[in-house]
Scaffold this active site. Structure first.
Site, PDB file in Angstrom:
ATOM      1  N   SER A 111     -12.033   3.614  -0.966  1.00 49.15           N
ATOM      2  CA  SER A 111     -11.554   4.733  -1.776  1.00 49.15           C
ATOM      3  C   SER A 111     -11.166   4.321  -3.191  1.00 49.15           C
ATOM      4  O   SER A 111     -11.046   5.182  -4.057  1.00 49.15           O
ATOM      5  CB  SER A 111     -10.364   5.411  -1.092  1.00 49.15           C
ATOM      6  OG  SER A 111      -9.290   4.509  -0.934  1.00 49.15           O
ATOM      7  N   HIS A 124      -7.050  -5.874   2.233  1.00 47.04           N
ATOM      8  CA  HIS A 124      -5.905  -5.332   2.962  1.00 47.04           C
ATOM      9  C   HIS A 124      -5.356  -6.417   3.883  1.00 47.04           C
ATOM     10  O   HIS A 124      -6.116  -7.103   4.568  1.00 47.04           O
ATOM     11  CB  HIS A 124      -6.328  -4.164   3.862  1.00 47.04           C
ATOM     12  CG  HIS A 124      -6.852  -2.960   3.158  1.00 47.04           C
ATOM     13  ND1 HIS A 124      -6.121  -1.814   2.987  1.00 47.04           N
ATOM     14  CD2 HIS A 124      -8.063  -2.707   2.605  1.00 47.04           C
ATOM     15  CE1 HIS A 124      -6.850  -0.900   2.357  1.00 47.04           C
ATOM     16  NE2 HIS A 124      -8.037  -1.418   2.123  1.00 47.04           N
ATOM     17  N   ASP A 134       0.856  -1.188   0.000  1.00 43.46           N
ATOM     18  CA  ASP A 134       0.000   0.000   0.000  1.00 43.46           C
ATOM     19  C   ASP A 134       0.897   1.245   0.000  1.00 43.46           C
ATOM     20  O   ASP A 134       1.897   1.307   0.710  1.00 43.46           O
ATOM     21  CB  ASP A 134      -0.905  -0.007   1.233  1.00 43.46           C
ATOM     22  CG  ASP A 134      -2.040   0.992   1.106  1.00 43.46           C
ATOM     23  OD1 ASP A 134      -3.202   0.543   1.045  1.00 43.46           O
ATOM     24  OD2 ASP A 134      -1.785   2.217   1.077  1.00 43.46           O
ATOM     25  N   HIS A 159     -10.435  -5.314  -3.253  1.00 43.24           N
ATOM     26  CA  HIS A 159      -9.087  -5.603  -2.751  1.00 43.24           C
ATOM     27  C   HIS A 159      -9.165  -5.975  -1.290  1.00 43.24           C
ATOM     28  O   HIS A 159     -10.067  -5.548  -0.569  1.00 43.24           O
ATOM     29  CB  HIS A 159      -8.149  -4.410  -2.958  1.00 43.24           C
ATOM     30  CG  HIS A 159      -8.675  -3.115  -2.411  1.00 43.24           C
ATOM     31  ND1 HIS A 159      -9.633  -2.390  -3.077  1.00 43.24           N
ATOM     32  CD2 HIS A 159      -8.391  -2.444  -1.283  1.00 43.24           C
ATOM     33  CE1 HIS A 159      -9.904  -1.304  -2.369  1.00 43.24           C
ATOM     34  NE2 HIS A 159      -9.181  -1.316  -1.268  1.00 43.24           N
ATOM     35  N   ASN A 189     -12.884  -3.195   2.646  1.00 40.52           N
ATOM     36  CA  ASN A 189     -13.785  -2.058   2.770  1.00 40.52           C
ATOM     37  C   ASN A 189     -14.763  -2.101   1.609  1.00 40.52           C
ATOM     38  O   ASN A 189     -14.362  -2.210   0.453  1.00 40.52           O
ATOM     39  CB  ASN A 189     -12.999  -0.743   2.745  1.00 40.52           C
ATOM     40  CG  ASN A 189     -12.182  -0.549   4.001  1.00 40.52           C
ATOM     41  OD1 ASN A 189     -12.627  -0.895   5.091  1.00 40.52           O
ATOM     42  ND2 ASN A 189     -10.983  -0.022   3.855  1.00 40.52           N
ATOM     43  N   GLY A 219     -15.393   3.441   4.093  1.00 33.76           N
ATOM     44  CA  GLY A 219     -14.221   4.217   3.711  1.00 33.76           C
ATOM     45  C   GLY A 219     -13.537   3.720   2.452  1.00 33.76           C
ATOM     46  O   GLY A 219     -12.381   4.049   2.202  1.00 33.76           O
TER      47      GLY A 219
HETATM   48  P1  5GP Z   1      -9.699   1.331   0.372  1.00 32.83           P
HETATM   49  O1  5GP Z   1      -9.739   2.619   1.128  1.00 32.83           O
HETATM   50  O2  5GP Z   1     -10.414   1.453  -0.945  1.00 32.83           O
HETATM   51  O3  5GP Z   1     -10.132   0.150   1.159  1.00 32.83           O
HETATM   52  O4  5GP Z   1      -8.160   1.062   0.089  1.00 32.83           O
HETATM   53  C1  5GP Z   1      -7.479   1.623  -0.981  1.00 32.83           C
HETATM   54  C2  5GP Z   1      -6.027   1.576  -0.616  1.00 32.83           C
HETATM   55  O5  5GP Z   1      -5.279   1.795  -1.791  1.00 32.83           O
HETATM   56  C3  5GP Z   1      -5.601   2.648   0.390  1.00 32.83           C
HETATM   57  O6  5GP Z   1      -5.064   2.030   1.542  1.00 32.83           O
HETATM   58  C4  5GP Z   1      -4.585   3.471  -0.378  1.00 32.83           C
HETATM   59  O7  5GP Z   1      -3.511   3.899   0.427  1.00 32.83           O
HETATM   60  C5  5GP Z   1      -4.144   2.523  -1.477  1.00 32.83           C
HETATM   61  N1  5GP Z   1      -3.724   3.198  -2.678  1.00 32.83           N
HETATM   62  C6  5GP Z   1      -4.366   4.197  -3.324  1.00 32.83           C
HETATM   63  N2  5GP Z   1      -3.708   4.556  -4.437  1.00 32.83           N
HETATM   64  C7  5GP Z   1      -2.604   3.766  -4.493  1.00 32.83           C
HETATM   65  C8  5GP Z   1      -1.510   3.678  -5.425  1.00 32.83           C
HETATM   66  O8  5GP Z   1      -1.417   4.388  -6.419  1.00 32.83           O
HETATM   67  N3  5GP Z   1      -0.564   2.738  -5.154  1.00 32.83           N
HETATM   68  C9  5GP Z   1      -0.635   1.916  -4.070  1.00 32.83           C
HETATM   69  N4  5GP Z   1       0.358   1.032  -3.901  1.00 32.83           N
HETATM   70  N5  5GP Z   1      -1.643   1.974  -3.176  1.00 32.83           N
HETATM   71  C10 5GP Z   1      -2.616   2.896  -3.386  1.00 32.83           C
END
Ligand code: 5GP
Length: 129
Positions: free
Chosen positions: A92, A99, A28, A97, A84, A90
């Site tokens: 984004s 985590h 991440d 995916h 998520n 949350g």
């Molecule tokens: P969400 O909030 O959707 O569950 O998780 C998305 C995750 O993707 C976040 O933890 C964020 O830091 C990560 N993320 C967003 N853009 C990028 C990117 O360009 N590269 C990487 N490696 N992680 C990303």
């Protein structure tokens, strides 16, 4: 196309640690724990809500990859696996995916409505009481 599709197709860089025909695993960009990687299916499924019965094997595989990555990354004292789903969680990036977080004691994960933000699973805060 989401940022994750661009990572999968190598249009933008990421620290990829594992890959096969179905999924890719990378660090991440904004880690919330000493180890924070994302297990991302190559198939475009925006979020768990959009998964179908045809995705049963893929969903199971994502968890087994998380298990294998936890071992590979030395998370012998425990780890957290999080998905998520939607705005209240949350989410984004609208590409399913998982985590995988670990290498330190993680904050609580209970309902966050009254005491901490929705992304409590990532926040280095004391658990809700
Ligand atoms: P969400 O909030 O959707 O569950 O998780 C998305 C995750 O993707 C976040 O933890 C964020 O830091 C990560 N993320 C967003 N853009 C990028 C990117 O360009 N590269 C990487 N490696 N992680 C990303």
């Amino acid at each position: 196309m989401t940022i994750f599709e661009k990572i999968i197709t190598r249009q933008i860089p990421a620290k990829i640690i594992w890959e096969d025909d179905d999924a890719v695993v990378f660090h991440d960009v904004n880690p919330q724990a000493p180890v924070h990687v994302l297990i991302v299916p190559k198939k475009v499924v925006p979020r768990l809500t959009d998964a179908t019965d045809d995705d049963r094997a893929l969903l199971g595989k994502l968890l087994l990859v998380a298990r294998d990555m936890a071992k590979k990354l030395g998370l012998s004292s425990g780890y957290r696996v999080v998905i998520n789903c939607g705005p209240d969680a949350g989410e984004s990036v609208p590409h399913l995916h998982v985590h995988l977080l670990g290498k330190r004691a993680l904050a609580g994960h209970q309902d966050s409505s009254s005491c901490v933000p929705a992304r409590v699973f990532l926040a280095p805060k004391a658990p809700c009481s």
